[in-house]
Motif scaffolding. Structure first.
Motif, PDB file in Angstrom:
ATOM      1  N   VAL A 178       0.838  -1.197   0.000  1.00  0.00           N
ATOM      2  CA  VAL A 178       0.000   0.000   0.000  1.00  0.00           C
ATOM      3  C   VAL A 178       0.872   1.245   0.000  1.00  0.00           C
ATOM      4  CG1 VAL A 178      -1.805  -1.235   1.279  1.00  0.00           C
ATOM      5  CG2 VAL A 178      -0.205   0.248   2.504  1.00  0.00           C
ATOM      6  N   LEU A 179       0.276   2.354  -0.440  1.00  0.00           N
ATOM      7  CA  LEU A 179       0.966   3.637  -0.501  1.00  0.00           C
ATOM      8  C   LEU A 179       0.241   4.674   0.341  1.00  0.00           C
ATOM      9  CD1 LEU A 179       1.600   3.793  -4.371  1.00  0.00           C
ATOM     10  CD2 LEU A 179       3.149   2.930  -2.599  1.00  0.00           C
ATOM     11  N   VAL A 180       0.999   5.645   0.844  1.00  0.00           N
ATOM     12  CA  VAL A 180       0.418   6.756   1.602  1.00  0.00           C
ATOM     13  C   VAL A 180       1.095   8.047   1.145  1.00  0.00           C
ATOM     14  CG1 VAL A 180      -0.214   5.393   3.632  1.00  0.00           C
ATOM     15  CG2 VAL A 180       2.069   6.419   3.502  1.00  0.00           C
ATOM     16  N   SER A 181       0.407   9.149   1.324  1.00  0.00           N
ATOM     17  CA  SER A 181       0.946  10.442   0.910  1.00  0.00           C
ATOM     18  C   SER A 181       1.850  11.030   1.991  1.00  0.00           C
ATOM     19  CB  SER A 181      -0.188  11.419   0.623  1.00  0.00           C
ATOM     20  OG  SER A 181      -0.824  11.815   1.827  1.00  0.00           O
ATOM     21  N   ASP A 182       2.677  11.983   1.596  1.00  0.00           N
ATOM     22  CA  ASP A 182       3.516  12.668   2.565  1.00  0.00           C
ATOM     23  C   ASP A 182       2.676  13.415   3.596  1.00  0.00           C
ATOM     24  OD1 ASP A 182       5.840  11.747   1.465  1.00  0.00           O
ATOM     25  OD2 ASP A 182       6.659  13.713   0.972  1.00  0.00           O
ATOM     26  N   ASN A 183       1.560  13.989   3.167  1.00  0.00           N
ATOM     27  CA  ASN A 183       0.686  14.694   4.110  1.00  0.00           C
ATOM     28  C   ASN A 183       0.178  13.753   5.193  1.00  0.00           C
ATOM     29  OD1 ASN A 183       0.939  17.180   2.880  1.00  0.00           O
ATOM     30  ND2 ASN A 183      -0.922  16.959   1.635  1.00  0.00           N
ATOM     31  N   GLU A 184      -0.172  12.527   4.789  1.00  0.00           N
ATOM     32  CA  GLU A 184      -0.653  11.549   5.758  1.00  0.00           C
ATOM     33  C   GLU A 184       0.456  11.131   6.718  1.00  0.00           C
ATOM     34  OE1 GLU A 184      -1.939   8.889   2.798  1.00  0.00           O
ATOM     35  OE2 GLU A 184      -3.943   9.769   2.592  1.00  0.00           O
ATOM     36  N   ILE A 185       1.676  11.026   6.209  1.00  0.00           N
ATOM     37  CA  ILE A 185       2.810  10.671   7.050  1.00  0.00           C
ATOM     38  C   ILE A 185       3.073  11.760   8.092  1.00  0.00           C
ATOM     39  CG2 ILE A 185       5.306  10.286   7.076  1.00  0.00           C
ATOM     40  CD1 ILE A 185       4.950   9.054   4.228  1.00  0.00           C
ATOM     41  N   VAL A 186       3.090  13.002   7.638  1.00  0.00           N
ATOM     42  CA  VAL A 186       3.345  14.123   8.548  1.00  0.00           C
ATOM     43  C   VAL A 186       2.256  14.212   9.611  1.00  0.00           C
ATOM     44  CG1 VAL A 186       3.453  16.650   8.694  1.00  0.00           C
ATOM     45  CG2 VAL A 186       4.681  15.441   6.878  1.00  0.00           C
ATOM     46  N   ARG A 187       0.999  14.063   9.186  1.00  0.00           N
ATOM     47  CA  ARG A 187      -0.120  14.143  10.130  1.00  0.00           C
ATOM     48  C   ARG A 187      -0.042  13.021  11.176  1.00  0.00           C
ATOM     49  NH1 ARG A 187      -3.930  14.238   6.662  1.00  0.00           N
ATOM     50  NH2 ARG A 187      -4.529  12.051   6.718  1.00  0.00           N
ATOM     51  N   THR A 188       0.302  11.828  10.743  1.00  0.00           N
ATOM     52  CA  THR A 188       0.389  10.699  11.670  1.00  0.00           C
ATOM     53  C   THR A 188       1.538  10.874  12.652  1.00  0.00           C
ATOM     54  OG1 THR A 188      -0.548   9.217  10.003  1.00  0.00           O
ATOM     55  CG2 THR A 188       0.656   8.195  11.824  1.00  0.00           C
ATOM     56  N   ARG A 189       2.674  11.329  12.152  1.00  0.00           N
ATOM     57  CA  ARG A 189       3.823  11.567  13.039  1.00  0.00           C
ATOM     58  C   ARG A 189       3.470  12.604  14.098  1.00  0.00           C
ATOM     59  NH1 ARG A 189       8.159  15.355  12.567  1.00  0.00           N
ATOM     60  NH2 ARG A 189      10.076  14.668  13.615  1.00  0.00           N
ATOM     61  N   GLN A 190       2.783  13.685  13.688  1.00  0.00           N
ATOM     62  CA  GLN A 190       2.395  14.722  14.631  1.00  0.00           C
ATOM     63  C   GLN A 190       1.395  14.185  15.653  1.00  0.00           C
ATOM     64  OE1 GLN A 190       3.670  18.018  14.667  1.00  0.00           O
ATOM     65  NE2 GLN A 190       2.693  18.006  16.691  1.00  0.00           N
ATOM     66  N   ALA A 191       0.464  13.349  15.181  1.00  0.00           N
ATOM     67  CA  ALA A 191      -0.536  12.781  16.083  1.00  0.00           C
ATOM     68  C   ALA A 191       0.103  11.872  17.124  1.00  0.00           C
ATOM     69  CB  ALA A 191      -1.584  12.009  15.286  1.00  0.00           C
ATOM     70  N   LEU A 192       1.117  11.118  16.734  1.00  0.00           N
ATOM     71  CA  LEU A 192       1.827  10.276  17.698  1.00  0.00           C
ATOM     72  C   LEU A 192       2.444  11.129  18.802  1.00  0.00           C
ATOM     73  CD1 LEU A 192       3.533   7.673  15.347  1.00  0.00           C
ATOM     74  CD2 LEU A 192       2.016   7.124  17.264  1.00  0.00           C
ATOM     75  N   TRP A 193       2.948  12.290  18.427  1.00  0.00           N
ATOM     76  CA  TRP A 193       3.518  13.181  19.432  1.00  0.00           C
ATOM     77  C   TRP A 193       2.422  13.838  20.279  1.00  0.00           C
ATOM     78  CZ3 TRP A 193       7.482  14.191  22.239  1.00  0.00           C
ATOM     79  CH2 TRP A 193       7.597  15.437  22.882  1.00  0.00           C
ATOM     80  N   ASP A 194       1.393  14.366  19.624  1.00  0.00           N
ATOM     81  CA  ASP A 194       0.347  15.092  20.345  1.00  0.00           C
ATOM     82  C   ASP A 194      -0.391  14.213  21.352  1.00  0.00           C
ATOM     83  OD1 ASP A 194       0.905  17.426  18.991  1.00  0.00           O
ATOM     84  OD2 ASP A 194      -0.718  17.184  17.526  1.00  0.00           O
ATOM     85  N   HIS A 195      -0.669  12.978  20.968  1.00  0.00           N
ATOM     86  CA  HIS A 195      -1.540  12.136  21.789  1.00  0.00           C
ATOM     87  C   HIS A 195      -0.809  11.091  22.627  1.00  0.00           C
ATOM     88  CE1 HIS A 195      -4.937  14.000  19.867  1.00  0.00           C
ATOM     89  NE2 HIS A 195      -4.470  13.675  18.684  1.00  0.00           N
ATOM     90  N   ARG A 196       0.458  10.771  22.254  1.00  0.00           N
ATOM     91  CA  ARG A 196       1.182   9.737  23.005  1.00  0.00           C
ATOM     92  C   ARG A 196       2.590  10.165  23.412  1.00  0.00           C
ATOM     93  NH1 ARG A 196      -1.752   4.838  22.355  1.00  0.00           N
ATOM     94  NH2 ARG A 196      -0.032   3.719  23.327  1.00  0.00           N
ATOM     95  N   ARG A 197       2.985  11.374  23.012  1.00  0.00           N
ATOM     96  CA  ARG A 197       4.329  11.873  23.279  1.00  0.00           C
ATOM     97  C   ARG A 197       5.395  10.904  22.749  1.00  0.00           C
ATOM     98  NH1 ARG A 197       2.323  15.889  23.123  1.00  0.00           N
ATOM     99  NH2 ARG A 197       2.350  17.634  24.589  1.00  0.00           N
ATOM    100  N   VAL A 198       5.128  10.376  21.563  1.00  0.00           N
ATOM    101  CA  VAL A 198       6.070   9.510  20.863  1.00  0.00           C
ATOM    102  C   VAL A 198       6.684  10.314  19.722  1.00  0.00           C
ATOM    103  CG1 VAL A 198       6.252   7.525  19.321  1.00  0.00           C
ATOM    104  CG2 VAL A 198       4.958   7.334  21.445  1.00  0.00           C
ATOM    105  N   ALA A 199       8.015  10.446  19.737  1.00  0.00           N
ATOM    106  CA  ALA A 199       8.720  11.180  18.679  1.00  0.00           C
ATOM    107  C   ALA A 199       9.444  10.180  17.792  1.00  0.00           C
ATOM    108  CB  ALA A 199       9.711  12.159  19.291  1.00  0.00           C
ATOM    109  N   VAL A 200       8.903   9.974  16.591  1.00  0.00           N
ATOM    110  CA  VAL A 200       9.512   9.038  15.651  1.00  0.00           C
ATOM    111  C   VAL A 200       9.870   9.754  14.357  1.00  0.00           C
ATOM    112  CG1 VAL A 200       8.319   7.013  16.569  1.00  0.00           C
ATOM    113  CG2 VAL A 200       7.258   8.334  14.719  1.00  0.00           C
ATOM    114  N   GLU A 201      10.720   9.113  13.567  1.00  0.00           N
ATOM    115  CA  GLU A 201      11.051   9.670  12.267  1.00  0.00           C
ATOM    116  C   GLU A 201       9.886   9.435  11.303  1.00  0.00           C
ATOM    117  OE1 GLU A 201      14.168   6.786  10.336  1.00  0.00           O
ATOM    118  OE2 GLU A 201      14.489   6.864  12.496  1.00  0.00           O
TER     119      GLU A 201
END
Length: 350
Positions: free
Chosen positions: A265-288
């Motif tokens: 499957v493929l995902v867009s860069d916008n979806e990647i950025v949004r998911t990374r930010q959500a991991l930080w906002d809601h779980r305080r997880v900082a990933v690449e």
């Protein structure tokens, strides 16, 4: 073409047991991920069960430590480590892992990587005592320089992803996950050149587990290889290119992808950025961004029809992954070597 076997993954598991950190699993809140509703059933679908595999907590900050440890330990056991040490071309994470594993074995690591690699990765490489060589703007250029160095010095050439020992080491992650969740249905992994995917998919198939291989839309080496029927060069243009930016997937990864129980499957860069930010906002997880790519496959909205009078089509196999009700899923968060300064706190989150 080497066809990775489950036996190689098992051997890697025994070889590196106690030398890497066991993976930690954390559940997502129920209802976070939407599930597929049957067209003939008006009831709300049963929620799926999603776990995050926190492999970003691994030595050196990514799953790559597994393959590097397996590669060097196997050569140590065989008495084939040269005086010139080991060398590798890497976008960053594999180089970190190679340098770390070399340090554990008391040998020298010479690491080639593109000049575009994040400064945080370069600094960490040097902290492990590696001789860092910055060459070109893409992985292919660093790889060519690494091959020349190995030929000239006799150093043992490793690879960021295209080696059976590297892929088998990565596959030990699935072995640990399966031991924790024996009734697992699906594992979701991000794909660059395909080392993690090949190892995980090989072990997953042995256990009857589906593997979902996720790539950025503009960094799709494995997806393009599946379409063509053989590895092909692709353009590399994604926010996640620093860790998923391989120009070509390995033949070993393609073979694994052509087996039953694999979905690309493929995902867009916008979806990647949004998911990374959500991991930080809601779980305080900082990933690449590469680590957020896997989870983005589950959180991305289905594509909708462009005309208002057309029904919304089902999620296509090449655009994200929408699980069934009751499905048990593990999503691998594979690395955390990132610049956290662009993760802005949302005061209303959490």
């Amino acid at each position: 073409m080497h066809q990775l076997s489950y036996g190689e993954v098992k051997a890697a598991r025994d070889r590196i047991d106690g030398r890497v950190r066991p993976v930690t699993l954390a559940p997502l809140d129920p209802g976070t991920i939407r599930t597929v509703r049957s067209p003939s059933d008006d009831r709300e679908p049963e929620p799926c069960e999603v776990w995050l595999a926190l492999e970003y907590m691994q030595h050196t900050g990514s799953f790559k430590a597994r393959g590097a440890q397996n590669f060097i330990q196997a050569h140590r056991d065989a008495g084939t480590l040269p005086e010139a040490g080991v060398t590798i071309a890497s976008g960053g994470n594999a180089g970190l892992a190679c340098a770390w594993a070399a340090q554990q074995q008391g040998i020298t690591a010479t690491v080639f990587l593109p000049a575009t690699a994040p400064a945080v990765k370069v600094a960490r490489l040097r902290s492990y005592g590696a001789d860092v060589r910055l060459v070109g703007a893409e992985y292919a250029e660093a790889l060519a320089a690494c091959e020349d160095f190995a030929a000239a010095t006799g150093a043992l050439a490793s690879h960021a992803y295209d080696h059976p020992l590297i892929a088998a080491g990565a596959g030990t992650l699935l072995e640990e996950i399966h031991a924790r969740v024996p009734d697992l249905d699906t594992v979701v992994v991000a794909v660059g050149g395909g080392g993690l995917f090949a190892g995980v998919a090989t072990a997953a198939r042995h256990h009857g587990i589906r593997t979902v291989a996720v790539e950025p839309e503009n960094c799709r080496a494995l997806n393009a290889a599946i379409e063509a029927g053989h590895p092909v060069d692709v353009s590399v243009d994604s926010i996640a290119a620093d860790s998923l930016g391989a120009r070509r997937a390995s033949a070993m990864a393609l073979h694994a992808a052509q087996q039953d129980g694999v979905q690309s499957v493929l995902v867009s860069d916008n979806e990647i950025v949004r998911t990374r930010q959500a991991l930080w906002d809601h779980r305080r997880v900082a990933v690449e961004h590469g680590a957020a790519t896997a989870l983005a496959a589950l959180t991305a909205a289905p594509r909708i029809a462009s005309r208002q009078d057309l029904p919304v089509p089902p999620l296509t196999p090449s655009r994200g992954y929408q699980p069934r009700g009751g499905e048990k899923i593990v999503v691998v968060l594979c690395g955390a070597n990132t610049d956290p300064s662009n993760l802005v706190h949302d005061p209303g989150a959490g």
